[in-house]
Scaffold this motif. Structure first.
Motif, mmCIF file in Angstrom:
data_model
loop_
_atom_site.group_PDB
_atom_site.id
_atom_site.type_symbol
_atom_site.label_atom_id
_atom_site.label_comp_id
_atom_site.label_asym_id
_atom_site.label_seq_id
_atom_site.Cartn_x
_atom_site.Cartn_y
_atom_site.Cartn_z
ATOM 1 N N ILE A 12 39.203 40.060 37.261
ATOM 2 C CA ILE A 12 39.852 39.460 37.164
ATOM 3 C C ILE A 12 40.869 41.376 37.141
ATOM 4 O O ILE A 12 42.094 41.518 37.185
ATOM 5 C CB ILE A 12 40.775 38.519 36.714
ATOM 6 C CG1 ILE A 12 39.710 37.648 38.033
ATOM 7 C CG2 ILE A 12 41.954 38.396 37.264
ATOM 8 C CD1 ILE A 12 39.764 36.425 37.260
ATOM 9 N N ILE A 13 40.435 40.833 35.666
ATOM 10 C CA ILE A 13 41.526 41.915 35.274
ATOM 11 C C ILE A 13 42.009 43.188 35.842
ATOM 12 O O ILE A 13 42.306 43.905 35.598
ATOM 13 C CB ILE A 13 41.290 41.889 33.805
ATOM 14 C CG1 ILE A 13 40.996 40.248 32.851
ATOM 15 C CG2 ILE A 13 41.356 43.240 32.666
ATOM 16 C CD1 ILE A 13 41.134 40.719 31.313
ATOM 17 N N LYS A 14 40.813 43.734 35.798
ATOM 18 C CA LYS A 14 40.470 45.380 36.084
ATOM 19 C C LYS A 14 41.372 44.852 38.056
ATOM 20 O O LYS A 14 41.735 46.172 38.041
ATOM 21 C CB LYS A 14 38.304 45.565 36.997
ATOM 22 C CG LYS A 14 38.336 46.032 35.371
ATOM 23 C CD LYS A 14 37.020 46.505 35.566
ATOM 24 C CE LYS A 14 36.460 46.577 34.430
ATOM 25 N NZ LYS A 14 35.108 46.999 34.317
ATOM 26 N N TYR A 15 41.169 44.238 38.444
ATOM 27 C CA TYR A 15 41.861 44.242 40.075
ATOM 28 C C TYR A 15 43.466 44.413 39.905
ATOM 29 O O TYR A 15 44.126 44.536 40.158
ATOM 30 C CB TYR A 15 41.546 42.935 41.137
ATOM 31 C CG TYR A 15 42.190 42.550 42.097
ATOM 32 C CD1 TYR A 15 41.960 42.993 42.862
ATOM 33 C CD2 TYR A 15 42.902 41.411 42.088
ATOM 34 C CE1 TYR A 15 42.621 42.751 44.359
ATOM 35 C CE2 TYR A 15 43.649 41.035 42.900
ATOM 36 C CZ TYR A 15 43.813 41.913 43.754
ATOM 37 O OH TYR A 15 44.519 42.130 45.433
ATOM 38 N N VAL A 16 43.708 42.674 38.784
ATOM 39 C CA VAL A 16 45.183 42.883 39.043
ATOM 40 C C VAL A 16 46.002 44.167 37.854
ATOM 41 O O VAL A 16 47.325 44.799 38.647
ATOM 42 C CB VAL A 16 45.660 41.820 38.135
ATOM 43 C CG1 VAL A 16 47.397 42.384 37.056
ATOM 44 C CG2 VAL A 16 45.278 40.410 38.548
#
Length: 64
Positions: A12-16
């Motif tokens: 999620i962090i990498k995606y955002v």
């Protein structure tokens, strides 16, 4: 924190970060990118079984 939750939170962090063109570490900077961090925290809340406290801790946020 379960490995599955940790892995999902990392994704999620990498995606955002990628979606908004910022560095992953910038999401944990308290004074910058508040809106992006909130988006990532919301997604983590909706897609993991982590507590709000655990999610906040992962982002360096402590409201205790």
């Amino acid at each position: 924190m379960k490995n599955e939750n940790k892995s999902r939170l990392d994704r999620i962090i990498k995606y955002v970060a990628g979606k908004y063109g910022i560095e992953v570490m910038e999401l944990c900077t308290l004074r910058k990118n508040v809106a992006y961090r909130r988006i990532a925290m919301y997604l983590a809340c909706e897609t993991t079984d982590m507590t709000s406290k655990d999610i906040g801790a992962a982002f360096g946020v402590d409201h205790s």
